[in-house]
Design a protein around this motif. Structure first.
Motif, mmCIF file in Angstrom:
data_model
loop_
_atom_site.group_PDB
_atom_site.id
_atom_site.type_symbol
_atom_site.label_atom_id
_atom_site.label_comp_id
_atom_site.label_asym_id
_atom_site.label_seq_id
_atom_site.Cartn_x
_atom_site.Cartn_y
_atom_site.Cartn_z
ATOM 1 N N ASP A 49 -6.247 5.029 -11.437
ATOM 2 C CA ASP A 49 -7.405 4.166 -11.219
ATOM 3 C C ASP A 49 -7.022 2.687 -11.181
ATOM 4 O O ASP A 49 -7.846 1.824 -11.443
ATOM 5 N N GLU A 50 -5.758 2.397 -10.837
ATOM 6 C CA GLU A 50 -5.300 1.023 -10.713
ATOM 7 C C GLU A 50 -5.442 0.563 -9.267
ATOM 8 O O GLU A 50 -5.080 1.279 -8.331
ATOM 9 N N LEU A 51 -5.946 -0.652 -9.090
ATOM 10 C CA LEU A 51 -6.070 -1.221 -7.759
ATOM 11 C C LEU A 51 -4.684 -1.552 -7.217
ATOM 12 O O LEU A 51 -3.918 -2.280 -7.849
ATOM 13 N N VAL A 52 -4.343 -1.020 -6.035
ATOM 14 C CA VAL A 52 -3.019 -1.253 -5.472
ATOM 15 C C VAL A 52 -3.061 -1.973 -4.135
ATOM 16 O O VAL A 52 -2.049 -2.535 -3.703
ATOM 17 N N ALA A 53 -4.205 -2.006 -3.441
ATOM 18 C CA ALA A 53 -4.256 -2.670 -2.142
ATOM 19 C C ALA A 53 -5.698 -2.985 -1.775
ATOM 20 O O ALA A 53 -6.617 -2.253 -2.152
ATOM 21 N N THR A 54 -5.875 -4.088 -1.046
ATOM 22 C CA THR A 54 -7.169 -4.463 -0.500
ATOM 23 C C THR A 54 -7.004 -4.723 0.986
ATOM 24 O O THR A 54 -6.193 -5.563 1.387
ATOM 25 N N LEU A 55 -7.754 -3.997 1.817
ATOM 26 C CA LEU A 55 -7.665 -4.101 3.273
ATOM 27 C C LEU A 55 -9.041 -4.470 3.817
ATOM 28 O O LEU A 55 -10.034 -3.803 3.518
ATOM 29 N N THR A 56 -9.084 -5.528 4.611
ATOM 30 C CA THR A 56 -10.345 -6.082 5.089
ATOM 31 C C THR A 56 -10.576 -5.709 6.551
ATOM 32 O O THR A 56 -9.660 -5.815 7.377
ATOM 33 N N ASP A 57 -11.782 -5.284 6.878
ATOM 34 C CA ASP A 57 -12.106 -4.880 8.239
ATOM 35 C C ASP A 57 -11.792 -6.011 9.223
ATOM 36 O O ASP A 57 -12.204 -7.164 9.030
ATOM 37 N N GLY A 58 -11.054 -5.688 10.277
ATOM 38 C CA GLY A 58 -10.723 -6.653 11.304
ATOM 39 C C GLY A 58 -9.503 -7.489 11.024
ATOM 40 O O GLY A 58 -9.105 -8.307 11.858
ATOM 41 N N ALA A 59 -8.882 -7.330 9.855
ATOM 42 C CA ALA A 59 -7.735 -8.153 9.472
ATOM 43 C C ALA A 59 -6.504 -7.286 9.242
ATOM 44 O O ALA A 59 -6.610 -6.112 8.893
ATOM 45 N N ARG A 60 -5.340 -7.879 9.418
ATOM 46 C CA ARG A 60 -4.071 -7.216 9.101
ATOM 47 C C ARG A 60 -3.528 -7.660 7.742
ATOM 48 O O ARG A 60 -2.724 -6.950 7.135
#
Length: 296
Positions: free
Chosen positions: A70-81
């Motif tokens: 349950d550790e946050l490992v990545a954040t990916l935003t719509d439309g962005a690389r």
């Protein structure tokens, strides 16, 4: 520390497959030994997770990736690389000032812009596993290489980028000091990382359809930038005209948000208090002049 879930849990997917997708990186940058000017904490590479969970969040629309703990490992935003990954803590310093930023954020580019549901795409999980284990220079390490001056003045990067002969002297003495704030952003993202950042000045960057528009920057709005984001400023007295751009680095060791930019007469970029305040929580020109946040 466990990540506090604030959105609906979509799915948990077991890892499979062994294909490796290469990280996005420039192919035309000079092959030189580079001093990143950063201290990296000693820690073994993150082992691949046995499963991932995905959360969908808004403002901006994005996907958060959690591992089996349950550790946050990545954040990916719509439309962005541009993707923020969790990794070993690093300390960035600006030798001309007392500014210090310590962060466990590592910023890398996905092979293509993120879209909702891409966690099911064939490329994603192999890319994520490789990106989480990679300890080579990321966006932040590359950007801070020029803060030390070692690669701004004693390296041919800037001269090569500007298409000028390199004479082994600082760009200012070599009359190459035309690397403005937009040029610095293009040097890092375009020249070094291969991102198609073709806009040549801050106003063109603001007008271009690049990545994702992240935040409302009206007075009182929540500051939503994450490391690696481009910050758009109007600091010459014209309220609407974007005339400056910086790369958000993160909060300093006093909790104050810092950004990297070429500004004033300084030799190269800085995230310290050179040529005006570089924090975003005071009454300085950059805090007052912030007009937008763009995630590439």
């Amino acid at each position: 520390m466990r990540h506090v879930r604030t959105a609906v849990l979509l799915t948990t997917v077991a890892l499979s497959g062994t294909a490796v997708v290469g990280l996005a990186q420039a192919t035309d940058a000079p092959a030189r030994a580079r001093d990143s000017g950063v201290v990296v904490a000693t820690r073994t590479a993150r082992p691949p997770a046995t499963s991932y969970s995905y959360l969908r969040l808004d403002n901006p629309p994005r996907t958060e990736v959690l591992d089996q703990n349950d550790e946050l490992v990545a954040t990916l935003t719509d439309g962005a690389r541009s993707t923020v990954l969790s990794g070993p803590s690093r300390t960035f310093t600006d030798p001309r000032t007392t500014a210090v930023v310590t962060t466990d954020a590592w910023v890398r580019l996905t092979p293509q812009p993120w879209h909702v549901g891409d966690e099911k795409a064939d490329w994603f999980r192999p890319w994520l596993n490789q990106a989480l284990a990679d300890r080579g220079p990321d966006v932040l390490a590359i950007a801070t290489q020029y803060v030390t001056g070692a690669h701004f003045g004693a390296d041919a990067d800037v001269a090569d980028f500007l298409g000028q002969p390199w004479q082994g002297r600082t760009p200012r003495k070599n009359k190459l000091g035309t690397l403005d704030s937009a040029g610095y952003a293009r040097l890092v993202y375009g020249y070094r990382l291969g991102f198609p950042l073709e806009a040549r000045n801050p106003s063109e960057i603001a007008a271009a359809r690049l990545g994702a528009v992240v935040a409302d920057t009206t007075p009182g709005a929540r500051f939503r930038a994450q490391p690696g984001d481009l910050l758009l400023f109007a600091v010459d007295g014209k309220a609407a005209a974007v005339d400056h751009v910086g790369i958000y680095l993160g909060a300093d060791d006093s909790g104050r948000p810092r950004f990297l930019a070429c500004r004033g007469p300084s030799d190269g970029p800085t995230f310290g208090d050179v040529g005006g305040a570089s924090v975003l929580d005071d009454n300085g020109p950059y805090a007052a002049g912030l007009r937008g946040v763009r995630r590439l």
